[in-house]
Enzyme design. Structure first.
Site, PDB file in Angstrom:
ATOM      1  N   TRP A 104       0.832  -1.208   0.000  1.00  0.00           N
ATOM      2  CA  TRP A 104       0.000   0.000   0.000  1.00  0.00           C
ATOM      3  C   TRP A 104       0.860   1.248   0.000  1.00  0.00           C
ATOM      4  O   TRP A 104       0.601   2.200  -0.731  1.00  0.00           O
ATOM      5  CB  TRP A 104      -0.972   0.005   1.181  1.00  0.00           C
ATOM      6  CG  TRP A 104      -1.923  -1.141   1.147  1.00  0.00           C
ATOM      7  CD1 TRP A 104      -2.097  -2.091   2.096  1.00  0.00           C
ATOM      8  CD2 TRP A 104      -2.836  -1.481   0.084  1.00  0.00           C
ATOM      9  NE1 TRP A 104      -3.048  -3.005   1.692  1.00  0.00           N
ATOM     10  CE2 TRP A 104      -3.512  -2.654   0.475  1.00  0.00           C
ATOM     11  CE3 TRP A 104      -3.132  -0.917  -1.165  1.00  0.00           C
ATOM     12  CZ2 TRP A 104      -4.470  -3.272  -0.332  1.00  0.00           C
ATOM     13  CZ3 TRP A 104      -4.091  -1.523  -1.967  1.00  0.00           C
ATOM     14  CH2 TRP A 104      -4.745  -2.678  -1.550  1.00  0.00           C
ATOM     15  N   ASP A 170      -1.969   6.841   6.320  1.00  0.00           N
ATOM     16  CA  ASP A 170      -2.959   5.894   5.824  1.00  0.00           C
ATOM     17  C   ASP A 170      -3.303   4.968   6.989  1.00  0.00           C
ATOM     18  O   ASP A 170      -2.506   4.121   7.372  1.00  0.00           O
ATOM     19  CB  ASP A 170      -2.372   5.106   4.648  1.00  0.00           C
ATOM     20  CG  ASP A 170      -3.309   4.022   4.131  1.00  0.00           C
ATOM     21  OD1 ASP A 170      -4.410   3.858   4.685  1.00  0.00           O
ATOM     22  OD2 ASP A 170      -2.933   3.333   3.152  1.00  0.00           O
ATOM     23  N   LYS A 194     -12.210  -1.798   6.105  1.00  0.00           N
ATOM     24  CA  LYS A 194     -11.456  -2.655   7.015  1.00  0.00           C
ATOM     25  C   LYS A 194     -12.050  -2.579   8.427  1.00  0.00           C
ATOM     26  O   LYS A 194     -12.368  -3.591   9.015  1.00  0.00           O
ATOM     27  CB  LYS A 194      -9.978  -2.250   7.060  1.00  0.00           C
ATOM     28  CG  LYS A 194      -9.297  -2.121   5.694  1.00  0.00           C
ATOM     29  CD  LYS A 194      -9.041  -3.448   5.037  1.00  0.00           C
ATOM     30  CE  LYS A 194      -8.643  -3.380   3.565  1.00  0.00           C
ATOM     31  NZ  LYS A 194      -7.691  -2.369   3.155  1.00  0.00           N
TER      32      LYS A 194
END
Ligand SMILES: *Cc1c(COP(=O)(O)O)cnc(C)c1O
Length: 359
Positions: A104, A170, A194
């Site tokens: 990511w 993030d 998530k």
């Protein structure tokens, strides 16, 4: 409680509280006693405006933010933020710093490079992203430093955040899972799916004073200031994911907030890591001090026994335990809505597996 329910260890989209799913399904049929579905009313109705307002207020409160921060709920996923962050914060001639802790983070770096100067100030690629880089130098001239608080795929988590003038984070896979002083960050973003709600909405909280410093002509849909000015309703927002995220945040707050869930999350993680370390048939895959409380990754000491283990956990009503396709092995995601009881069921299966196959 329905004891036949599946123990959902999925890494994302992940488990949501049963009562939230119940309320969400009711809103699909009859929202706010309007005799209309939430899915068929205007996003500019006062009923939905109240939802948006509550979602923003709860997000701010649970992140411990003050009024110098603005919250947005936008579409495009966390991946859209990989581009929007540099687009809005990285100046002509400026440099953005990135810590590369996995897939990511790498994707975020890739987008930033297309927009301006970037510098990778630290990386854990040398050991396949199994640890969190620490004690690295941070140039004082950076427009911002971008980090990933929890690395969903590898199972590493930042326990002590670096200090940078402007920290961008993030938090997709551990937002609202532990106490965080949001005021230490310039910008926080997280895809909902998530630990917050269904896929389709992304939460962004930004210190407003950081905006408006870039010179590039701004595409409307990528411009934070335009979205803020319009209360995240410049265009039609992802109504349903925002509603369910709001319900999840309300559930969290009503139960005692982040302090409450942090204790439970710690218990869940301790329970599972203790068993991984004790059990002769399993090994953890990350540096112990960087172990994630959200995504617990482990491998088998005798990989040829994987099919046997798979049979056992599937029979115990466990779902979503296979590791990410890039790393293999196993990954148990312990998001907020997963209960300690589900972790106990998994630990029992691991013990049973050992008693049958060890030695
Ligand atoms: C899942 C994930 C993403 C990507 O989210 P999308 O909403 O699919 O774009 C980004 N960062 C982290 C840490 C993630 O876990």
């Amino acid at each position: 409680m329905d004891t036949t329910k599946v123990h959902n260890f999925s890494a994302g989209p992940g488990v949501l509280p049963q009562e939230v799913l119940q309320q969400a399904s009711e809103a699909c049929l009859n929202f706010d006693k309007l005799n209309l579905s939430l899915l068929e009313i205007s996003h500019r109705s006062k009923n939905f405006e109240a939802v948006m307002e509550e979602a923003m207020t709860l997000a701010k409160e649970l992140l411990n933010l003050d009024d110098s921060y603005k919250v947005m709920f936008l579409g495009g996923g966390a991946s859209m933020q990989f581009a929007m962050v540099p687009y809005n914060l990285l100046r002509d001639g400026g440099t953005a710093g990135y810590v590369n802790t996995g897939v990511w983070a790498s994707k975020a770096i890739k987008e930033a490079k297309l927009i301006g100067n970037t510098q990778v100030v630290a990386s854990s690629e040398d050991k396949k992203f199994t640890y969190i880089p620490k004690n690295f130098g941070i140039p004082t001239t950076l427009d911002y430093l971008h980090i990933t608080s929890n690395n969903t795929i590898y199972g590493t988590q930042i326990k002590k955040f670096p200090t940078a003038a402007t920290l961008v984070c993030d938090m997709s896979s551990d937002i609202f899972s532990r106490k965080v002083d949001g005021k230490k960050f310039g910008l926080i973003y997280a895809g909902a799916q998530k630990n917050m709600g269904p896929a389709g909405a992304t939460m962004i909280a930004v210190k407003e004073s950081l905006l408006g410093k870039v010179n590039r002509p701004m595409l409307s849909m990528l411009d934070y200031r335009l979205h803020i000015k319009n209360g995240s309703m410049y265009n039609t927002p992802p109504v349903f994911p925002i509603y369910v995220s709001m319900l999840t945040l309300r559930w969290l707050k009503n139960n005692g907030g982040v302090e409450w869930i942090e204790k439970i999350n710690q218990q869940k993680a301790d329970t599972l890591y203790t068993e991984i370390d004790r059990n002769s048939l399993f090994n953890g895959t990350t540096a112990k001090e960087d172990r994630s409380n959200m995504n617990v990754t482990f491998v088998m000491t005798k990989p040829e026994l994987e099919p046997e283990f798979d049979k056992l956990w599937k029979a115990a009503n466990i779902s979503g335990l296979r590791g990410h396709r890039d790393v293999g092995g196993y990954r148990a995601s312990l998001y907020n809505a997963l209960t300690l009881n589900s972790v106990q069921v998994l630990v029992d299966v691991m013990k049973e597996f050992e008693s049958k196959f060890a030695g």
